[in-house]
Write a protein that holds these residues in place. Sequence first.
Motif, mmCIF file in Angstrom:
data_model
loop_
_atom_site.group_PDB
_atom_site.id
_atom_site.type_symbol
_atom_site.label_atom_id
_atom_site.label_comp_id
_atom_site.label_asym_id
_atom_site.label_seq_id
_atom_site.Cartn_x
_atom_site.Cartn_y
_atom_site.Cartn_z
ATOM 1 N N UNK A 172 11.871 15.355 -3.158
ATOM 2 C CA UNK A 172 10.612 15.983 -2.786
ATOM 3 C C UNK A 172 9.506 15.625 -3.774
ATOM 4 N N UNK A 173 9.890 15.411 -5.018
ATOM 5 C CA UNK A 173 8.914 15.097 -6.062
ATOM 6 C C UNK A 173 8.274 13.722 -5.873
ATOM 7 N N UNK A 174 8.836 12.916 -4.963
ATOM 8 C CA UNK A 174 8.275 11.587 -4.724
ATOM 9 C C UNK A 174 6.920 11.661 -4.009
ATOM 10 N N UNK A 175 6.545 12.844 -3.542
ATOM 11 C CA UNK A 175 5.241 13.006 -2.893
ATOM 12 C C UNK A 175 4.121 12.572 -3.842
ATOM 13 N N UNK A 176 4.298 12.873 -5.120
ATOM 14 C CA UNK A 176 3.293 12.485 -6.101
ATOM 15 C C UNK A 176 3.144 10.962 -6.143
ATOM 16 N N UNK A 177 4.266 10.243 -6.126
ATOM 17 C CA UNK A 177 4.220 8.783 -6.109
ATOM 18 C C UNK A 177 3.622 8.255 -4.807
ATOM 19 N N UNK A 178 3.855 9.000 -3.722
ATOM 20 C CA UNK A 178 3.269 8.609 -2.435
ATOM 21 C C UNK A 178 1.743 8.642 -2.518
ATOM 22 N N UNK A 179 1.205 9.674 -3.148
ATOM 23 C CA UNK A 179 -0.243 9.791 -3.288
ATOM 24 C C UNK A 179 -0.799 8.683 -4.179
ATOM 25 N N UNK A 180 -0.054 8.351 -5.217
ATOM 26 C CA UNK A 180 -0.484 7.272 -6.110
ATOM 27 C C UNK A 180 -0.537 5.951 -5.347
ATOM 28 N N UNK A 181 0.460 5.723 -4.485
ATOM 29 C CA UNK A 181 0.484 4.492 -3.690
ATOM 30 C C UNK A 181 -0.695 4.430 -2.715
ATOM 31 N N UNK A 182 -1.070 5.582 -2.164
ATOM 32 C CA UNK A 182 -2.189 5.612 -1.220
ATOM 33 C C UNK A 182 -3.495 5.303 -1.945
ATOM 34 N N UNK A 183 -3.698 5.918 -3.101
ATOM 35 C CA UNK A 183 -4.814 5.585 -3.976
ATOM 36 C C UNK A 183 -6.207 5.795 -3.411
ATOM 37 N N UNK A 184 -7.186 5.264 -4.135
ATOM 38 C CA UNK A 184 -8.599 5.434 -3.774
ATOM 39 C C UNK A 184 -8.916 4.873 -2.396
ATOM 40 N N UNK A 185 -8.252 3.784 -2.040
ATOM 41 C CA UNK A 185 -8.535 3.139 -0.755
ATOM 42 C C UNK A 185 -8.347 4.093 0.405
ATOM 43 N N UNK A 186 -7.409 5.012 0.258
ATOM 44 C CA UNK A 186 -7.154 5.989 1.313
ATOM 45 C C UNK A 186 -7.732 7.364 0.975
ATOM 46 N N UNK A 187 -8.590 7.409 -0.040
ATOM 47 C CA UNK A 187 -9.284 8.652 -0.342
ATOM 48 C C UNK A 187 -8.576 9.608 -1.266
ATOM 49 N N UNK A 188 -7.577 9.125 -2.015
ATOM 50 C CA UNK A 188 -6.822 9.980 -2.938
ATOM 51 C C UNK A 188 -7.383 9.825 -4.354
ATOM 52 N N UNK A 189 -7.864 10.907 -4.963
ATOM 53 C CA UNK A 189 -8.377 10.798 -6.339
ATOM 54 C C UNK A 189 -7.246 10.785 -7.355
ATOM 55 N N UNK A 190 -7.434 10.152 -8.497
ATOM 56 C CA UNK A 190 -6.427 10.213 -9.558
ATOM 57 C C UNK A 190 -6.309 11.648 -10.062
ATOM 58 N N UNK A 191 -5.125 12.029 -10.512
ATOM 59 C CA UNK A 191 -4.931 13.378 -11.045
ATOM 60 C C UNK A 191 -5.877 13.659 -12.206
ATOM 61 N N UNK B 40 1.834 8.478 11.349
ATOM 62 C CA UNK B 40 3.285 8.327 11.425
ATOM 63 C C UNK B 40 3.730 6.994 10.823
ATOM 64 N N UNK B 41 2.958 5.943 11.107
ATOM 65 C CA UNK B 41 3.290 4.625 10.569
ATOM 66 C C UNK B 41 3.095 4.605 9.057
ATOM 67 N N UNK B 42 2.005 5.220 8.587
ATOM 68 C CA UNK B 42 1.740 5.289 7.156
ATOM 69 C C UNK B 42 2.867 6.022 6.434
ATOM 70 N N UNK B 43 3.251 7.191 6.957
ATOM 71 C CA UNK B 43 4.301 7.990 6.322
ATOM 72 C C UNK B 43 5.634 7.240 6.317
ATOM 73 N N UNK B 44 5.917 6.541 7.408
ATOM 74 C CA UNK B 44 7.172 5.782 7.491
ATOM 75 C C UNK B 44 7.196 4.647 6.468
ATOM 76 N N UNK B 45 6.071 3.942 6.349
ATOM 77 C CA UNK B 45 6.008 2.826 5.397
ATOM 78 C C UNK B 45 6.152 3.310 3.954
ATOM 79 N N UNK B 46 5.499 4.412 3.645
ATOM 80 C CA UNK B 46 5.584 4.939 2.283
ATOM 81 C C UNK B 46 7.004 5.421 1.994
ATOM 82 N N UNK B 47 7.602 6.116 2.961
ATOM 83 C CA UNK B 47 8.968 6.612 2.786
ATOM 84 C C UNK B 47 9.923 5.443 2.523
ATOM 85 N N UNK B 48 9.770 4.380 3.308
ATOM 86 C CA UNK B 48 10.636 3.203 3.152
ATOM 87 C C UNK B 48 10.471 2.578 1.768
#
Length: 328
Positions: free
Chosen positions: A143-162, A123-131
Amino acid sequence: MSEGGLTIVDGTQLRAVDLSLPPVEGSGVITGVEVLELAESRASLALHGIALPESIKSAAFQRLGVSDGAAFRTTELDYEKAQSILQTYVSAISNELKDNPIVVAILDGRTLRIFLEDEDDFAMLAENIFTDLDTEDRGKISKSEIKNALIRMGLEMGIPPLSEFPQLSDILKRHGAEEKEELGQAQFAQLLQSVLQELADALAKKHIVMVQNIKIVNGSKLRKLLADENQLDGVLKKFLLEKNDHKNEERITTTIRLCLEKSGKDLGLPPSKIDETETLFDEVFTEIESKKVDAESKKAEFMVLLKEILEKFAEKLEANPVLYDAVD
């Protein structure tokens, strides 16, 4: 070996590699290049499926002591000789990785699951990213900002590059994450959770392993220096000259530290500008100072002191390798 969510590939993973040759049909001979390719394939499988960097393969091949590489690759070897070279080459790859480890990020969905399983953290992660994404402070984002949210999370949080995981685009499409519809914070969090859950499931089925541009200093180079009497003697004499140029220093350990901070990287120490390096130096020289060693005037005692300092660095780096960004 793991460090801060990353995995260090240092050759120890090759200890259990199958070093047996498969049956050879026909003439019973196998070419040098076939042996090398088999060894590299076996090594890659044991190293999380990564492709061995050319620098590692080249350095390992040099350890074979082959004078003509091109000729060796076309040479026909009998079964016994091929078996011996297979074992020697894999061992050479292992030794090269010990001296020059590789850092990889293994994305298998586990990091994402940790975030998803802790409701408060998510919840804290989602709130910080939304802000961060709500740059106009309207309380709504596309809604398309979800892609940017994943980019912000990045490898550190386990998100692979597209680029490394095209399946992520399909996941986003299935959740309508390319639409312009606007979402409030709660809706955004719900969509992000659904996308991350499906992504975690996909990564669990198909892991992504990415080599990181990170250097590791693990004391291997220092240990080689300490084991080579001629090279070590040259270093000791160089530092002795530095000592003679600093006759007014209160303690010789101060001179040695200054010299190591200046040229220690060439000996196998981490760069002085790295924060961990200062901590490492403080630890080593605090232990040396506590012994109240007096080597101000005697050459033999100075040499012993310097060697002891290098041995302490090697010991500490082996126990706690220093990782740093290779582009720094």
